[in-house]
Write an enzyme that holds these catalytic residues in place. Sequence first.
Site, PDB file in Angstrom:
ATOM      1  N   CYS A 129      -3.715  -6.167   7.364  1.00 17.59           N
ATOM      2  CA  CYS A 129      -4.781  -6.458   7.944  1.00 17.59           C
ATOM      3  C   CYS A 129      -5.597  -7.759   7.447  1.00 17.59           C
ATOM      4  CB  CYS A 129      -6.334  -5.273   7.164  1.00 17.59           C
ATOM      5  SG  CYS A 129      -7.915  -5.291   7.922  1.00 17.59           S
ATOM      6  N   LYS A 169      -1.720  -6.548  -1.187  1.00 18.65           N
ATOM      7  CA  LYS A 169      -2.148  -7.517  -0.230  1.00 18.65           C
ATOM      8  C   LYS A 169      -3.007  -8.969  -0.330  1.00 18.65           C
ATOM      9  CE  LYS A 169      -6.214  -7.023   2.968  1.00 18.65           C
ATOM     10  NZ  LYS A 169      -6.927  -6.434   3.680  1.00 18.65           N
ATOM     11  N   GLU A 211      -4.184   0.925   6.741  1.00 11.62           N
ATOM     12  CA  GLU A 211      -4.616   0.458   5.738  1.00 11.62           C
ATOM     13  C   GLU A 211      -5.783   1.227   5.149  1.00 11.62           C
ATOM     14  OE1 GLU A 211      -6.770  -3.653   3.882  1.00 11.62           O
ATOM     15  OE2 GLU A 211      -7.256  -2.719   5.706  1.00 11.62           O
TER      16      GLU A 211
END
Length: 264
Positions: A153, A118, A40
């Site tokens: 994440c 995300k 990421e």
Amino acid sequence: MRICLIQLAYDDNESLTARTRRVVGLIREQAGADLVVLPELWSAGGFAYREWPQRSQDVAGEVAQALAAAAADTKVWLHGGSIAEHPASGEAGPEGKSLWNTSLVFSPSGELLATYRKIHRFGFAGGEPKLMEAGTDLVFLDAEGLRAGLSTCYDLRFPELYRAQLDQGATAFVIPAAWPMARVDAWQLLLRARAVENQCLVLGCNTAGTHAGTQMGGHSAVVAPTGEVLAEAGDEQEMLRVDYDVTSIGQFRADFPVLADRRL
């Protein structure tokens, strides 16, 4: 399927141009792999919040172009980690921000196949929530017999996301991260949990090194649907390589059909 996770290490002293050149070189070294995954925000700095606006790019920007060329040259499916995306159109989201934490996925011909923004932003009103919009869409990579749900994440802490991906046919999860050393035990535990509860292959590609005063956790891992850790990196830069028979996922689900007993 031959899988390579590039657990990239970086610090605050490397320019974006130099880092991109180095990453492209690492990708090209993975010739013979089927799927290559990066961490990421490697180009913007996972915890380097102040750098995000100036290091942000469009999904057709210089970083994306370099990744597309590397995928085509190496003939791999490439999950390029994520960028701090600032659309060329100047698009703003519902909160009025124009940055997203966006993953880029390329085909072996270099085509940009998928982008994932995300959904869960880390920072508790600072960091990502302060600077970035949240994504809303489930996104998948269909390649080499896998249907891989994409997440990033902090998403890993929200199991309902992975159930939703499972309900749309996911057999694997690809999770690039900039997960810090301070909470690496949670990273290891949650990767296994997402694998076991969904009977999915999990590919977790984390960051190494120290930047913006934060030591990164490393410990990228490939976890089988049984929860077995097939391979795990240490805390330094490392290329983690695994050969995996993707047909074994369906066979395991048939032999141990726990998902058929879901009630809620």
